[in-house]
Design a protein around this motif. Sequence first.
Motif, PDB file in Angstrom:
ATOM      1  N   TYR A  39       0.824  -1.200   0.000  1.00 32.46           N
ATOM      2  CA  TYR A  39       0.000   0.000   0.000  1.00 32.46           C
ATOM      3  C   TYR A  39       0.865   1.260   0.000  1.00 32.46           C
ATOM      4  O   TYR A  39       0.650   2.161  -0.816  1.00 32.46           O
ATOM      5  CB  TYR A  39      -0.948   0.010   1.197  1.00 32.46           C
ATOM      6  N   GLN A  43       1.243   4.096  -3.036  1.00 31.55           N
ATOM      7  CA  GLN A  43       0.937   5.517  -2.869  1.00 31.55           C
ATOM      8  C   GLN A  43       2.042   6.395  -3.463  1.00 31.55           C
ATOM      9  O   GLN A  43       1.764   7.469  -3.996  1.00 31.55           O
ATOM     10  CB  GLN A  43       0.727   5.853  -1.385  1.00 31.55           C
ATOM     11  N   GLU A  49      -2.619  -0.949  -5.197  1.00 31.18           N
ATOM     12  CA  GLU A  49      -1.816  -1.816  -4.336  1.00 31.18           C
ATOM     13  C   GLU A  49      -1.544  -3.151  -5.033  1.00 31.18           C
ATOM     14  O   GLU A  49      -0.456  -3.718  -4.937  1.00 31.18           O
ATOM     15  CB  GLU A  49      -2.564  -2.034  -3.023  1.00 31.18           C
TER      16      GLU A  49
END
Length: 191
Positions: A39, A43, A49
Motif C-alpha cells: 500500500y 501511494q 496496491e
Amino acid sequence: MKLYEELKARKEAGEKLNLEELTPELLKKLFFEEELSDYLISQLYDVKESSIAYRRRKYGITIRNSILDELLLAKTDEAKKINEKYKNNLMVNDNLTMISKAITHFAFRNGPIEDMHASPKNQLSQDDMKTLNKFMVNKIAYVFKLIIENRWIELDFLIRHTDMMYGQDWDNAEPDDGDNRELIQMMIKRQ
C-alpha cells in the motif's frame, strides 16, 4: 536518508514517480529492508496496491523468499547458528568421499567433459572417464581434508604455489551456482 523518504520527498516536490523505474532492486529494498507495505509503495507511484503486489511476485520478492535469503545468506544471529550447525555437520573427515564425489559432479563431470564422453565421436572412453573421475575425486578430497582439519598453511601453499605455476593466462573465475540456490528454493517451497 532512506529510499522511501527520498522517493516521498521527490513526489512531494512535484515529481511523478514512474512505476517502470521501480527496479527489482529498489522494490526489494523498499519491501524487505525498509519493511514497507504494498500500500505505501503504491501511494508513492500512484498505482493500485495490487500492481505492486503483482510486481513483487513477478520478481520473486516475497516474504518466503525473504526468509530463505536471510537463512541462506546467514544475515541474522539465528541464521548464522543454523549455518554453523550445517558446516559442523558437513565438514568432518567421514564426509570426504561424499563431498569429493558431489563436487566432482558439480564442477567437472556434469559439464563439457560429459558431452565429450557422450558424443558420437566418443572422444573419451569409459576407462578415460573413470581415470579422470578418480583423479578429480582424490584431489578434491585432499583440498577438503585441508579445510576440514583447518590446515590453512598447507592450503595457502597449495593455492599460491599452483596459481604461480599454472593458469596465469586463464580468465578470471566467475562463480556459477549451477542453479543450486534455485533448487534449494524449489525444495523448500514444496514442504
